[in-house]
Scaffold this active site. Structure first.
Site, short mmCIF file in Angstrom:
data_model
loop_
_atom_site.label_atom_id
_atom_site.label_comp_id
_atom_site.label_asym_id
_atom_site.label_seq_id
_atom_site.Cartn_x
_atom_site.Cartn_y
_atom_site.Cartn_z
N CYS A 65 2.44 -2.81 7.53
CA CYS A 65 1.67 -2.89 8.77
C CYS A 65 0.60 -3.96 8.55
O CYS A 65 0.75 -4.80 7.66
CB CYS A 65 1.09 -1.53 9.17
SG CYS A 65 -0.17 -0.83 8.10
N HIS A 98 3.88 6.35 -13.20
CA HIS A 98 3.01 7.52 -13.40
C HIS A 98 3.07 8.51 -12.25
O HIS A 98 3.00 9.72 -12.47
CB HIS A 98 1.55 7.07 -13.56
CG HIS A 98 1.27 6.35 -14.84
ND1 HIS A 98 0.01 6.24 -15.38
CD2 HIS A 98 2.09 5.68 -15.69
CE1 HIS A 98 0.06 5.54 -16.50
NE2 HIS A 98 1.31 5.18 -16.71
C1 RB5 Z 1 -2.14 -2.95 14.24
O1 RB5 Z 1 -3.02 -3.77 14.92
C2 RB5 Z 1 -2.79 -2.37 12.98
O2 RB5 Z 1 -3.79 -1.48 13.34
C3 RB5 Z 1 -1.77 -1.71 12.09
O3 RB5 Z 1 -0.78 -2.63 11.77
C4 RB5 Z 1 -2.28 -1.22 10.74
O4 RB5 Z 1 -2.99 -2.22 10.09
C5 RB5 Z 1 -2.99 0.04 10.68
O5 RB5 Z 1 -3.39 0.49 9.59
#
Ligand code: RB5
Length: 150
Positions: A65, A98
Site C-alpha cells: 500500500c 525468528h
Molecule cells: C492510500 O492513500 C493510503 O492511505 C494507503 O495506501 C496506505 O498507505 C494506508 O496505510
C-alpha cells in the site's frame, strides 16, 4: 513456493512491476488485485491475501500500500496471519527466521522499487529456524490470539 500478492492503488505500480521478478525467481505468484489505478480500500486486499493463506492456497503473501502500515494492521486481524512491515533486507529475513512472518508489507511511497525487489526476494528465500526460543515465543503469540481473537 506459492505466493499471493495484492495492493491498493497506493501500491499498484510496484505490484505490477515486481510480479515478473517474483515469478522469474521460481515462485508461483497469483495476483489478487487491485487491477486498476482507481482508489480502493486496503483492508479488502489484506483480507484477500489473509484468506488465501489461511485457506492454504499460498504459503506467503505480499501486500503493498502507500506506507505498508494499513495493510499490515488489517492482515494482523486474522488469526494465523503474522504480517510485518519491512523496509530493509535485515528485517525481511529476520522476520521470517525468528517470527515466522507469513505476510510481507511494503510501502510504495516509502522505499524505491529496487530495494522493494530485494526485500521481497530476501523475504521469500528466508525460512523459519524452528529454534526452541522462537517456537516458545510464537506459542505465546498463539495464546494471545486464542485469548483475544474469536
Ligand atoms: C492510500 O492513500 C493510503 O492511505 C494507503 O495506501 C496506505 O498507505 C494506508 O496505510
Amino acid at each position: 513456493m506459492k505466493i499471493v500478492i495484492a495492493s491498493d492503488h497506493g501500491g499498484f505500480q510496484y505490484k505490477n512491476s515486481l510480479l515478473k521478478d517474483i515469478s522469474e525467481h521460481g515462485y508461483e505468484v497469483t495476483d489478487l488485485g487491485t487491477f486498476t489505478e482507481a482508489p480502493t480500500d486496503y483492508p479488502d486486499h489484506a483480507a484477500d491475501v489473509a484468506h488465501a493463506i489461511l485457506n492454504k492456497q499460498a504459503e506467503r503473501g505480499i501486500l503493498i500500500c502507500g506506507s505498508g502500515v494499513g495493510v499490515s494492521v488489517a492482515a494482523n486481524k486474522f488469526k494465523g496471519i503474522r504480517a510485518g512491515v519491512c523496509h530493509d533486507t535485515y528485517s525481511a529475513h529476520q522476520s521470517v527466521e525468528h517470527d515466522d512472518v507469513n505476510v510481507l508489507c511494503i510501502g510504495q511511497r516509502v522505499i524505491g522499487i529496487e530495494l522493494a525487489r530485494d526485500i521481497i526476494l530476501t523475504f521469500l528465500a528466508a525460512q523459519f529456524t524452528h529454534a526452541e526460543r522462537h517456537q516458545r515465543r510464537l506459542a505465546k503469540i498463539n495464546v494471545i490470539e486464542s485469548e483475544n481473537m474469536k
